[in-house]
Write an enzyme that holds these catalytic residues in place. Structure first.
Site, PDB file in Angstrom:
ATOM      1  N   GLU A  33       0.911  -0.926   0.004  1.00  0.00           N
ATOM      2  CA  GLU A  33      -0.146   0.134   0.232  1.00  0.00           C
ATOM      3  C   GLU A  33       0.870   1.241   0.066  1.00  0.00           C
ATOM      4  OE1 GLU A  33      -3.387   0.674  -0.341  1.00  0.00           O
ATOM      5  OE2 GLU A  33      -2.536   2.794  -0.304  1.00  0.00           O
ATOM      6  N   GLY A  38      -6.746   0.889   3.235  1.00  0.00           N
ATOM      7  CA  GLY A  38      -8.440   1.016   3.055  1.00  0.00           C
ATOM      8  C   GLY A  38      -8.911   1.594   1.916  1.00  0.00           C
ATOM      9  N   GLY A  39      -7.803   2.533   1.124  1.00  0.00           N
ATOM     10  CA  GLY A  39      -8.141   3.078  -0.061  1.00  0.00           C
ATOM     11  C   GLY A  39      -9.244   4.148  -0.152  1.00  0.00           C
ATOM     12  N   THR A  40      -9.719   4.376  -1.286  1.00  0.00           N
ATOM     13  CA  THR A  40     -10.614   5.449  -1.307  1.00  0.00           C
ATOM     14  C   THR A  40     -12.020   5.271  -0.456  1.00  0.00           C
ATOM     15  OG1 THR A  40     -10.081   5.131  -3.831  1.00  0.00           O
ATOM     16  CG2 THR A  40     -12.004   6.566  -3.369  1.00  0.00           C
ATOM     17  N   CYS A  41     -12.544   4.409  -0.538  1.00  0.00           N
ATOM     18  CA  CYS A  41     -13.895   4.357   0.053  1.00  0.00           C
ATOM     19  C   CYS A  41     -13.656   4.644   1.811  1.00  0.00           C
ATOM     20  CB  CYS A  41     -14.274   2.720   0.176  1.00  0.00           C
ATOM     21  SG  CYS A  41     -16.093   2.542   1.026  1.00  0.00           S
ATOM     22  N   HIS A 439     -45.529  -3.414   8.167  1.00  0.00           N
ATOM     23  CA  HIS A 439     -46.256  -2.208   8.173  1.00  0.00           C
ATOM     24  C   HIS A 439     -45.795  -1.348   9.600  1.00  0.00           C
ATOM     25  CE1 HIS A 439     -49.079   1.149   7.768  1.00  0.00           C
ATOM     26  NE2 HIS A 439     -49.568   0.814   9.001  1.00  0.00           N
TER      27      HIS A 439
HETATM   28  C1  LIG Z   1     -16.380  10.761  -3.018  1.00  0.00           C
HETATM   29  C2  LIG Z   1     -16.622   9.437  -3.265  1.00  0.00           C
HETATM   30  C3  LIG Z   1     -17.776   8.843  -2.517  1.00  0.00           C
HETATM   31  C4  LIG Z   1     -17.972   7.508  -2.947  1.00  0.00           C
HETATM   32  N1  LIG Z   1     -19.171   6.776  -2.411  1.00  0.00           N
HETATM   33  C5  LIG Z   1     -19.367   5.412  -2.743  1.00  0.00           C
HETATM   34  C6  LIG Z   1     -20.393   4.853  -1.953  1.00  0.00           C
HETATM   35  O1  LIG Z   1     -21.323   5.383  -1.155  1.00  0.00           O
HETATM   36  N2  LIG Z   1     -20.543   3.624  -2.277  1.00  0.00           N
HETATM   37  C7  LIG Z   1     -19.887   3.116  -3.220  1.00  0.00           C
HETATM   38  O2  LIG Z   1     -20.250   1.530  -3.201  1.00  0.00           O
HETATM   39  N3  LIG Z   1     -18.818   3.420  -3.779  1.00  0.00           N
HETATM   40  C8  LIG Z   1     -18.487   4.768  -3.283  1.00  0.00           C
HETATM   41  N4  LIG Z   1     -17.504   5.441  -4.134  1.00  0.00           N
HETATM   42  C9  LIG Z   1     -16.669   4.508  -4.967  1.00  0.00           C
HETATM   43  C10 LIG Z   1     -15.768   3.879  -4.120  1.00  0.00           C
HETATM   44  O3  LIG Z   1     -14.993   4.566  -2.857  1.00  0.00           O
HETATM   45  C11 LIG Z   1     -14.640   3.110  -4.827  1.00  0.00           C
HETATM   46  O4  LIG Z   1     -15.459   2.437  -6.113  1.00  0.00           O
HETATM   47  C12 LIG Z   1     -13.980   2.129  -4.186  1.00  0.00           C
HETATM   48  O5  LIG Z   1     -13.263   2.488  -3.020  1.00  0.00           O
HETATM   49  C13 LIG Z   1     -12.930   1.392  -5.331  1.00  0.00           C
HETATM   50  O6  LIG Z   1     -12.042   0.407  -4.353  1.00  0.00           O
HETATM   51  P1  LIG Z   1     -10.878  -0.324  -5.224  1.00  0.00           P
HETATM   52  O7  LIG Z   1     -10.735  -1.533  -4.268  1.00  0.00           O
HETATM   53  O8  LIG Z   1     -10.908  -0.327  -6.671  1.00  0.00           O
HETATM   54  O9  LIG Z   1      -9.638   0.663  -4.724  1.00  0.00           O
HETATM   55  P2  LIG Z   1      -9.322   1.784  -3.804  1.00  0.00           P
HETATM   56  O10 LIG Z   1     -10.195   1.709  -2.936  1.00  0.00           O
HETATM   57  O11 LIG Z   1      -9.212   3.016  -4.507  1.00  0.00           O
HETATM   58  O12 LIG Z   1      -7.819   1.589  -3.249  1.00  0.00           O
HETATM   59  C14 LIG Z   1      -6.550   1.280  -4.030  1.00  0.00           C
HETATM   60  C15 LIG Z   1      -5.435   1.425  -3.171  1.00  0.00           C
HETATM   61  O13 LIG Z   1      -4.600   1.291  -3.915  1.00  0.00           O
HETATM   62  C16 LIG Z   1      -3.281   1.851  -3.730  1.00  0.00           C
HETATM   63  N5  LIG Z   1      -2.411   2.014  -4.428  1.00  0.00           N
HETATM   64  C17 LIG Z   1      -2.665   2.499  -5.870  1.00  0.00           C
HETATM   65  N6  LIG Z   1      -1.363   2.452  -6.634  1.00  0.00           N
HETATM   66  C18 LIG Z   1      -0.682   1.651  -5.892  1.00  0.00           C
HETATM   67  C19 LIG Z   1       0.693   1.164  -6.231  1.00  0.00           C
HETATM   68  N7  LIG Z   1       1.488   1.624  -7.251  1.00  0.00           N
HETATM   69  N8  LIG Z   1       1.369   0.926  -5.192  1.00  0.00           N
HETATM   70  C20 LIG Z   1       0.817   0.438  -3.918  1.00  0.00           C
HETATM   71  N9  LIG Z   1      -0.298   0.880  -3.844  1.00  0.00           N
HETATM   72  C21 LIG Z   1      -1.174   1.506  -4.664  1.00  0.00           C
HETATM   73  C22 LIG Z   1      -4.033   3.281  -3.078  1.00  0.00           C
HETATM   74  O14 LIG Z   1      -3.212   4.114  -2.369  1.00  0.00           O
HETATM   75  C23 LIG Z   1      -5.410   2.915  -2.586  1.00  0.00           C
HETATM   76  O15 LIG Z   1      -5.263   2.725  -1.078  1.00  0.00           O
HETATM   77  C24 LIG Z   1     -17.275   6.790  -3.823  1.00  0.00           C
HETATM   78  C25 LIG Z   1     -16.093   7.425  -4.434  1.00  0.00           C
HETATM   79  C26 LIG Z   1     -15.869   8.737  -4.128  1.00  0.00           C
HETATM   80  C27 LIG Z   1     -14.765   9.285  -4.756  1.00  0.00           C
END
Ligand SMILES: Cc1cc2nc3c(=O)[nH]c(=O)nc-3n(C[C@H](O)[C@H](O)[C@H](O)COP(=O)(O)OP(=O)(O)OC[C@H]3O[C@@H](n4cnc5c(N)ncnc54)[C@H](O)[C@@H]3O)c2cc1C
Length: 457
Positions: A33, A38-41, A439
């Site tokens: 990582e 935990g990434g984006t979510c 209900h």
């Molecule tokens: C504002 C916003 C609100 C959202 N709300 C919702 C919601 O309510 N419900 C829903 O289902 N979805 C929602 N989403 C979408 C959801 O967040 C994403 O679809 C989901 O997080 C994608 O997960 P993922 O597993 O693809 O990767 P991500 O969660 O994006 O994680 C990828 C990880 O990989 C790491 N990484 C990247 N490149 C490298 C590298 N070269 N080497 C090492 N690590 C790396 C990054 O740092 C990151 O931690 C929302 C998105 C946004 C932007």
């Protein structure tokens, strides 16, 4: 060189669960990582935004308090507290992911940026790791389109919005789709003036026109300004704020605000992964090309989550993990094409969606039946004083199976699962009509609504 049974790049919504499956099976796994666990979510997406939605809802209800008998004269919004609450929710999950990975036997956690060196080796922090199986779960980031003036003004995106602990006086949001609209209502409820600027002729252009229109009405009633058909958007500095030009065709119409948020789509994190060294193919937008079981064109390399362009949600990424893990460990040949489209838009009231849109049904050429019902006729909605929205359901005229549904209204994100599960069961909609629902709920209206199906036009 260190050898592992599997390498996982990214700790998004698929990677950590997959790491756990390998570890439980007694296989060695390295998970890498480069940013926050935990990434984006967890850090800049679902969790923080839904926490903000909850704060915005509390403030909205307080503002309407007198209707419910809440006798408060004055209240104010404490943005520091709002942010602290959001940060705590994200931190809880972020720490949870990190701790569970670090506590896993057979799992090596590495912090750093991973790049392919070849089809079975990855370099991170100058160290070479090797594995027969490599899983890419690198997600995406906010797109920054090359619009005029973009490099001349400071702008916010979903990540930098997470640092805001003050109330923008006038927030201009470029992009009238899922991310932009959630922020629009959140900040309007906090007390900002908000303008949504959208290039297309309507909001959330992927949805049916009546759903788009109903969403627009919900936002406009609360005072969100909406500017559609902004064909050529440009940005420039103005009086300590930002001016957003809306069109090249009609002279100078522009909106001037204090802050601008870009919410115009996502870009996969694939350009700095060394994919060319591994020979992994991407499409013209940078998404990794993956087959129905999420294998890339290179044997031994899989792509999961947003980076494969097959989904853009937490649940699609997690479902990718389930597909890969079941194929690998359970001899269960699950496929991406088995899943039914489902998602929610978390404005309030929320939009819960499953299956096909009207346009998709029309294109499929099927004979269908459809029904549309206003939320104002649903007694639970009336009791709660939240009557905005509609329920729409389409079914196949021959098989009686549900083709798609949109539930925009109180509890829409939950109620839609009643229909989604019937779709997975491939059961006719008439099953819903034999069920006794509780209900008073929104779900109890589904049998009544389904009795009103008419030919789809
Ligand atoms: C504002 C916003 C609100 C959202 N709300 C919702 C919601 O309510 N419900 C829903 O289902 N979805 C929602 N989403 C979408 C959801 O967040 C994403 O679809 C989901 O997080 C994608 O997960 P993922 O597993 O693809 O990767 P991500 O969660 O994006 O994680 C990828 C990880 O990989 C790491 N990484 C990247 N490149 C490298 C590298 N070269 N080497 C090492 N690590 C790396 C990054 O740092 C990151 O931690 C929302 C998105 C946004 C932007």
């Amino acid at each position: 060189m260190k050898h592992f049974d599997a390498i996982i790049i990214g700790t998004g919504q698929a990677g950590p669960s997959l790491a756990a499956r390998f570890a439980e099976a007694g296989k060695t796994v390295a998970i890498i990582e480069r940013g926050k666990f935990g990434g984006t979510c967890v850090n800049t997406g679902c969790i923080p935004t839904k926490t903000l939605v909850a704060s915005a809802y509390a403030i909205h209800v307080a503002r309407r308090g007198a209707e419910y008998g809440l006798a408060i004269r004055d209240f104010s919004v404490d943005m520091t507290r709002v942010k602290a609450r959001k940060d705590a929710a994200s931190a809880r999950s972020n720490k949870g992911v990190e701790q569970s990975l670090r506590g896993m036997a057979n799992c090596t956690v590495i912090q750093g940026h991973a790049r392919f060196q070849s089809s079975n080796t990855v370099v991170v922090n100058d160290e070479v790791l090797e594995a027969e199986k490599i899983y890419i779960n690198v997600g995406g980031r906010a797109s920054v389109p090359e619009m005029p003036g973009i490099h001349d003004v400071p702008f916010l995106d979903n990540s930098s919005m997470m640092d805001i602990d003050f109330l923008p006086e006038h927030l201009i949001i470029v992009g009238g789709s899922y991310v932009g609209l959630e922020f629009a209502q959140i900040y309007r409820r906090f007390g900002s003036e908000v303008t949504v600027v959208e290039m297309g002729p309507r909001l959330i252009g992927r949805e049916d026109e009546d759903v788009s229109q109903a969403v627009r009405e919900i936002l406009e009633v609360e005072g969100v300004n909406i500017r559609l058909n902004a064909k050529c958007i440009s940005l420039s500095k103005r009086d300590g704020g930002v001016a957003v030009g809306l069109t090249c065709e009609e002279g100078p119409p522009e909106v001037v605000g204090t802050h601008v948020l870009l919410a115009v789509g996502r870009t996969p994190n694939t350009s700095d992964l060394g994919l060319d060294r591994a020979g992994v193919a991407t499409d013209h937008r940078g998404y990794i090309v993956a087959d129905d079981q999420l294998q890339t064109n290179v044997p031994g390399i899989w792509a999961l989550g947003d980076c494969n362009g097959r989904g853009a949600f937490t649940h699609t990424s997690y479902n990718d993990y389930e597909i890969v893990a079941d194929n690998l460990f359970n001899d269960d040949h699950r496929r991406v094409s088995d899943r039914i489209q489902a998602y929610a838009l978390y404005i309030d009231p929320p939009l819960g969606r499953c299956g096909m849109t009207d346009a998709e049904i029309r294109k499929s050429g099927r004979r269908a039946l459809a029904v549309k019902y206003p939320m104002s006729k649903v007694s639970r909605a009336y009791e709660k004083g939240e009557t905005q929205g509609l329920i729409k359901i389409c079914v196949d005229a021959e098989t009686k199976q549900i083709l798609g549904a949109a539930i925009l209204g109180v509890g829409g994100d939950e109620v839609v699962h009643v229909l989604l599960d019937i779709m997975y069961a491939k059961a006719p909609y008439t099953v819903v009509q034999r069920a006794m629902h509780i209900h008073p709920t929104v779900s109890e209206y589904l049998p009544t609504i389904l009795a009103k199906l008419e030919p789809f036009v």
